[in-house]
Design a protein around this motif. Structure first.
Motif, PDB file in Angstrom:
ATOM      1  N   GLY A  71     -10.067  10.568   2.149  1.00  0.00           N
ATOM      2  CA  GLY A  71     -10.916  11.328   1.230  1.00  0.00           C
ATOM      3  C   GLY A  71     -12.383  10.992   1.389  1.00  0.00           C
ATOM      4  N   LEU A  72     -12.688   9.702   1.510  1.00  0.00           N
ATOM      5  CA  LEU A  72     -14.073   9.286   1.687  1.00  0.00           C
ATOM      6  C   LEU A  72     -14.595   9.693   3.070  1.00  0.00           C
ATOM      7  CD1 LEU A  72     -13.964   5.710   0.088  1.00  0.00           C
ATOM      8  CD2 LEU A  72     -15.100   7.732  -0.835  1.00  0.00           C
ATOM      9  N   SER A  73     -13.734   9.592   4.077  1.00  0.00           N
ATOM     10  CA  SER A  73     -14.143   9.954   5.440  1.00  0.00           C
ATOM     11  C   SER A  73     -14.498  11.433   5.553  1.00  0.00           C
ATOM     12  CB  SER A  73     -13.023   9.608   6.434  1.00  0.00           C
ATOM     13  OG  SER A  73     -12.751   8.220   6.422  1.00  0.00           O
ATOM     14  N   ALA A  74     -13.810  12.262   4.759  1.00  0.00           N
ATOM     15  CA  ALA A  74     -14.066  13.710   4.806  1.00  0.00           C
ATOM     16  C   ALA A  74     -15.503  14.035   4.424  1.00  0.00           C
ATOM     17  CB  ALA A  74     -13.098  14.440   3.880  1.00  0.00           C
ATOM     18  N   CYS A  75     -16.107  13.181   3.601  1.00  0.00           N
ATOM     19  CA  CYS A  75     -17.494  13.418   3.156  1.00  0.00           C
ATOM     20  C   CYS A  75     -18.473  13.455   4.323  1.00  0.00           C
ATOM     21  CB  CYS A  75     -17.927  12.323   2.185  1.00  0.00           C
ATOM     22  SG  CYS A  75     -17.205  12.476   0.556  1.00  0.00           S
ATOM     23  N   VAL A  76     -18.142  12.749   5.401  1.00  0.00           N
ATOM     24  CA  VAL A  76     -19.045  12.671   6.549  1.00  0.00           C
ATOM     25  C   VAL A  76     -19.282  14.045   7.168  1.00  0.00           C
ATOM     26  CG1 VAL A  76     -19.268  11.738   8.905  1.00  0.00           C
ATOM     27  CG2 VAL A  76     -18.426  10.293   7.071  1.00  0.00           C
ATOM     28  N   LEU A  77     -18.318  14.958   6.997  1.00  0.00           N
ATOM     29  CA  LEU A  77     -18.430  16.270   7.635  1.00  0.00           C
ATOM     30  C   LEU A  77     -18.886  17.382   6.687  1.00  0.00           C
ATOM     31  CD1 LEU A  77     -15.226  16.139   9.870  1.00  0.00           C
ATOM     32  CD2 LEU A  77     -17.592  15.760  10.554  1.00  0.00           C
ATOM     33  N   ILE A  78     -19.033  17.072   5.398  1.00  0.00           N
ATOM     34  CA  ILE A  78     -19.471  18.099   4.449  1.00  0.00           C
ATOM     35  C   ILE A  78     -20.872  18.591   4.779  1.00  0.00           C
ATOM     36  CG2 ILE A  78     -20.030  18.600   2.039  1.00  0.00           C
ATOM     37  CD1 ILE A  78     -17.839  16.602   1.234  1.00  0.00           C
ATOM     38  N   GLY A  79     -21.803  17.652   4.928  1.00  0.00           N
ATOM     39  CA  GLY A  79     -23.178  18.024   5.246  1.00  0.00           C
ATOM     40  C   GLY A  79     -23.309  18.784   6.555  1.00  0.00           C
ATOM     41  N   PRO A  80     -22.721  18.269   7.656  1.00  0.00           N
ATOM     42  CA  PRO A  80     -22.806  18.990   8.935  1.00  0.00           C
ATOM     43  C   PRO A  80     -22.238  20.396   8.886  1.00  0.00           C
ATOM     44  CG  PRO A  80     -22.176  16.731   9.327  1.00  0.00           C
ATOM     45  CD  PRO A  80     -22.176  16.920   7.839  1.00  0.00           C
ATOM     46  N   PHE A  81     -21.100  20.604   8.186  1.00  0.00           N
ATOM     47  CA  PHE A  81     -20.510  21.939   8.132  1.00  0.00           C
ATOM     48  C   PHE A  81     -21.351  22.894   7.283  1.00  0.00           C
ATOM     49  CE2 PHE A  81     -16.182  20.049   9.266  1.00  0.00           C
ATOM     50  CZ  PHE A  81     -16.267  20.494  10.580  1.00  0.00           C
ATOM     51  N   LEU A  82     -21.994  22.380   6.239  1.00  0.00           N
ATOM     52  CA  LEU A  82     -22.926  23.208   5.459  1.00  0.00           C
ATOM     53  C   LEU A  82     -24.091  23.634   6.350  1.00  0.00           C
ATOM     54  CD1 LEU A  82     -24.140  24.342   2.786  1.00  0.00           C
ATOM     55  CD2 LEU A  82     -25.218  22.098   2.477  1.00  0.00           C
ATOM     56  N   PHE A  83     -24.666  22.680   7.048  1.00  0.00           N
ATOM     57  CA  PHE A  83     -25.790  22.924   7.945  1.00  0.00           C
ATOM     58  C   PHE A  83     -25.421  23.940   9.026  1.00  0.00           C
ATOM     59  CE2 PHE A  83     -27.989  21.835  11.923  1.00  0.00           C
ATOM     60  CZ  PHE A  83     -29.311  21.915  11.532  1.00  0.00           C
ATOM     61  N   LEU A  84     -24.258  23.758   9.653  1.00  0.00           N
ATOM     62  CA  LEU A  84     -23.830  24.642  10.737  1.00  0.00           C
ATOM     63  C   LEU A  84     -23.506  26.043  10.231  1.00  0.00           C
ATOM     64  CD1 LEU A  84     -21.608  22.099  12.692  1.00  0.00           C
ATOM     65  CD2 LEU A  84     -23.721  23.164  13.530  1.00  0.00           C
ATOM     66  N   TYR A  85     -22.944  26.120   9.026  1.00  0.00           N
ATOM     67  CA  TYR A  85     -22.613  27.433   8.466  1.00  0.00           C
ATOM     68  C   TYR A  85     -23.876  28.261   8.250  1.00  0.00           C
ATOM     69  CZ  TYR A  85     -21.143  31.033   5.196  1.00  0.00           C
ATOM     70  OH  TYR A  85     -20.925  32.242   4.581  1.00  0.00           O
ATOM     71  N   LEU A  86     -24.889  27.650   7.652  1.00  0.00           N
ATOM     72  CA  LEU A  86     -26.145  28.372   7.412  1.00  0.00           C
ATOM     73  C   LEU A  86     -26.882  28.645   8.723  1.00  0.00           C
ATOM     74  CD1 LEU A  86     -27.431  26.485   4.238  1.00  0.00           C
ATOM     75  CD2 LEU A  86     -26.318  28.714   4.336  1.00  0.00           C
ATOM     76  N   LYS A  87     -26.851  27.690   9.631  1.00  0.00           N
ATOM     77  CA  LYS A  87     -27.549  27.847  10.911  1.00  0.00           C
ATOM     78  C   LYS A  87     -26.903  28.923  11.777  1.00  0.00           C
ATOM     79  CE  LYS A  87     -29.145  25.267  14.947  1.00  0.00           C
ATOM     80  NZ  LYS A  87     -29.193  23.975  15.653  1.00  0.00           N
ATOM     81  N   SER A  88     -25.595  29.095  11.646  1.00  0.00           N
ATOM     82  CA  SER A  88     -24.868  30.035  12.513  1.00  0.00           C
ATOM     83  C   SER A  88     -25.323  31.476  12.328  1.00  0.00           C
ATOM     84  CB  SER A  88     -23.360  29.933  12.257  1.00  0.00           C
ATOM     85  OG  SER A  88     -23.044  30.285  10.921  1.00  0.00           O
ATOM     86  N   TYR A  89     -26.030  31.761  11.231  1.00  0.00           N
ATOM     87  CA  TYR A  89     -26.535  33.116  11.008  1.00  0.00           C
ATOM     88  C   TYR A  89     -27.932  33.322  11.597  1.00  0.00           C
ATOM     89  CZ  TYR A  89     -22.694  34.507   7.999  1.00  0.00           C
ATOM     90  OH  TYR A  89     -21.446  34.849   7.527  1.00  0.00           O
ATOM     91  N   SER A 143     -30.630  21.617   5.716  1.00  0.00           N
ATOM     92  CA  SER A 143     -30.118  22.976   5.533  1.00  0.00           C
ATOM     93  C   SER A 143     -31.105  23.884   4.824  1.00  0.00           C
ATOM     94  CB  SER A 143     -28.795  22.938   4.750  1.00  0.00           C
ATOM     95  OG  SER A 143     -27.814  22.184   5.445  1.00  0.00           O
ATOM     96  N   LEU A 144     -32.043  23.282   4.107  1.00  0.00           N
ATOM     97  CA  LEU A 144     -33.049  24.079   3.388  1.00  0.00           C
ATOM     98  C   LEU A 144     -33.830  24.981   4.335  1.00  0.00           C
ATOM     99  CD1 LEU A 144     -34.672  21.723   0.735  1.00  0.00           C
ATOM    100  CD2 LEU A 144     -33.658  23.964   0.307  1.00  0.00           C
ATOM    101  N   LYS A 145     -33.984  24.531   5.572  1.00  0.00           N
ATOM    102  CA  LYS A 145     -34.739  25.292   6.573  1.00  0.00           C
ATOM    103  C   LYS A 145     -34.229  26.717   6.694  1.00  0.00           C
ATOM    104  CE  LYS A 145     -35.526  25.414  11.575  1.00  0.00           C
ATOM    105  NZ  LYS A 145     -35.263  24.736  12.867  1.00  0.00           N
ATOM    106  N   TYR A 146     -32.921  26.891   6.598  1.00  0.00           N
ATOM    107  CA  TYR A 146     -32.317  28.201   6.814  1.00  0.00           C
ATOM    108  C   TYR A 146     -32.289  29.061   5.551  1.00  0.00           C
ATOM    109  CZ  TYR A 146     -31.191  25.749  11.022  1.00  0.00           C
ATOM    110  OH  TYR A 146     -31.304  25.008  12.182  1.00  0.00           O
ATOM    111  N   LEU A 147     -32.806  28.504   4.463  1.00  0.00           N
ATOM    112  CA  LEU A 147     -32.910  29.274   3.227  1.00  0.00           C
ATOM    113  C   LEU A 147     -34.358  29.661   2.919  1.00  0.00           C
ATOM    114  CD1 LEU A 147     -30.399  27.385   0.908  1.00  0.00           C
ATOM    115  CD2 LEU A 147     -30.065  29.593   2.016  1.00  0.00           C
TER     116      LEU A 147
END
Length: 343
Positions: A71-89, A143-147
């Motif tokens: 559960g704690l390890s999963a947190c490491v990928l939350i930020g990157p996936f948010l960043f990649l999701y917004l960047k992918s557009y 991630s703010l960059k893409y907003l």
């Protein structure tokens, strides 16, 4: 007391359960698949894993240590996936997702192997968790960059597309969950899980709002499909559009699509379709271009304009909106543009 605990467990676990369901849906059953959908799916997956760990740990402190570590390890990928999701557009930027995922995944796996939670609980609960939440926060900032275009629209009081509203919901939802976990020493450990449930249902409302008959899965549908403009109307708009420039109607800061349609004697829908499909831009972008051209002419013929006056005389309703639009369109500030003209 037992009933209240059961309700608390139900509502806190509900978000995690639905998060898993939505994650699967986004990855498999999207009407129009694209790589961006998988980043959204993975974002919800790692969030759900983190939330589920919180729920079960809160109600069962003797939970298996390996589950807590996952559960704690999963947190490491939350930020990157948010960043990649917004960047992918952002079509103009290379995604390069591997450098944002693989290093963190490998690092947390190796760390978990050599320093398992069961044997190093104190280190995980203090130092490692602190590093994980800091990394999560850094990606929230990145991630703010893409907003920025969305915030610019809000500042200039332009209407937002449904997809942009969705981006804001996802971004602030993840940021709020991060804040809820950071604040747990001052609130309660279960607040993060309850926050996720609340935010997830807000997102579901957005999902229902977006997936109406005019849009596909988080991708704007061809808005005017099967509604072609006849050649006569096209020719008519072609000839009349210059009226906006000749009369300088765009100098009115509140000049709208509706007013333009009345002036050209066409429906608002037809004019919007023409600008989008034939000219390949939005109505607000078109009017902004007219205003920039007006500003350029003023700069070329006068050298005593202040930026503020120049913006207002070109139809902009604020100095910042004018400056930003001018720099974006010409690649120069108004002063730099005028200096080049005087050479």
């Amino acid at each position: 007391m037992i009933e209240s605990n059961q309700l608390l467990f139900f509502f806190s676990a509900l978000g995690a359960f639905n998060g898993f369901i939505l994650s699967i849906y986004f990855a498999i059953n999207a009407k129009k698949k694209s790589f961006t959908n998988y980043f959204l799916s993975l974002l919800l997956l790692v969030l759900s894993i983190r939330i589920l760990k919180s729920v079960f740990f809160f109600f069962n402190p003797h939970l298996s240590n390996i589950f807590i570590q996952i559960g704690l390890s999963a947190c490491v990928l939350i930020g990157p996936f948010l960043f990649l999701y917004l960047k992918s557009y952002q079509k103009e930027e290379k995604l390069n997702w591997k450098k944002h995922v693989i290093p963190y995944f490998v690092a947390i796996t190796i760390l978990g192997y050599f320093y398992p939670y069961v044997e190093h609980r104190a280190i995980w609960s203090t130092r490692i968790v602190c590093v994980i939440y800091t990394q999560w926060f850094i990606y929230i900032i990145l991630s703010l960059k893409y907003l920025r275009p969305v915030f610019r629209k809000i500042k200039e009081k332009e209407s937002l597309k449904r997809l942009e509203v969705w981006f804001l919901g996802i971004y602030f939802g993840v940021a709020f969950i991060w804040l809820a976990y950071v604040m747990t020493p001052y609130t309660s450990y279960i607040v993060g899980a309850l926050s996720f449930t609340f935010i997830l249902y807000l997102i579901i409302v957005l999902l229902i709002f977006k997936t109406n008959s005019e849009s596909t899965f988080f991708n704007e549908k061809e808005k005017y499909k099967n509604k072609e403009i006849d050649k006569e109307t096209l020719s008519n708009i072609d000839q009349k559009l210059s009226v906006i420039i000749e009369k300088e109607l765009f100098l009115n800061p509140n000049f709208s699509l509706e007013e333009a349609a009345k002036e050209l004697k066409v429906t608002k829908h037809i004019l919007s379709q023409y600008v989008n499909e034939v000219l390949g831009k939005s109505f607000s972008s078109l009017i902004k271009e007219y205003r920039i051209e007006k500003a350029k002419k003023l700069l070329e013929s006068h050298n005593n304009y202040t930026i503020e006056n120049l913006g207002y005389d070109s139809g902009f309703n604020s100095k910042s909106a004018f400056f930003t639009a001018f720099k974006k369109t010409t690649g120069l500030t108004p002063a730099e543009y005028q200096k080049n003209c005087l050479k």
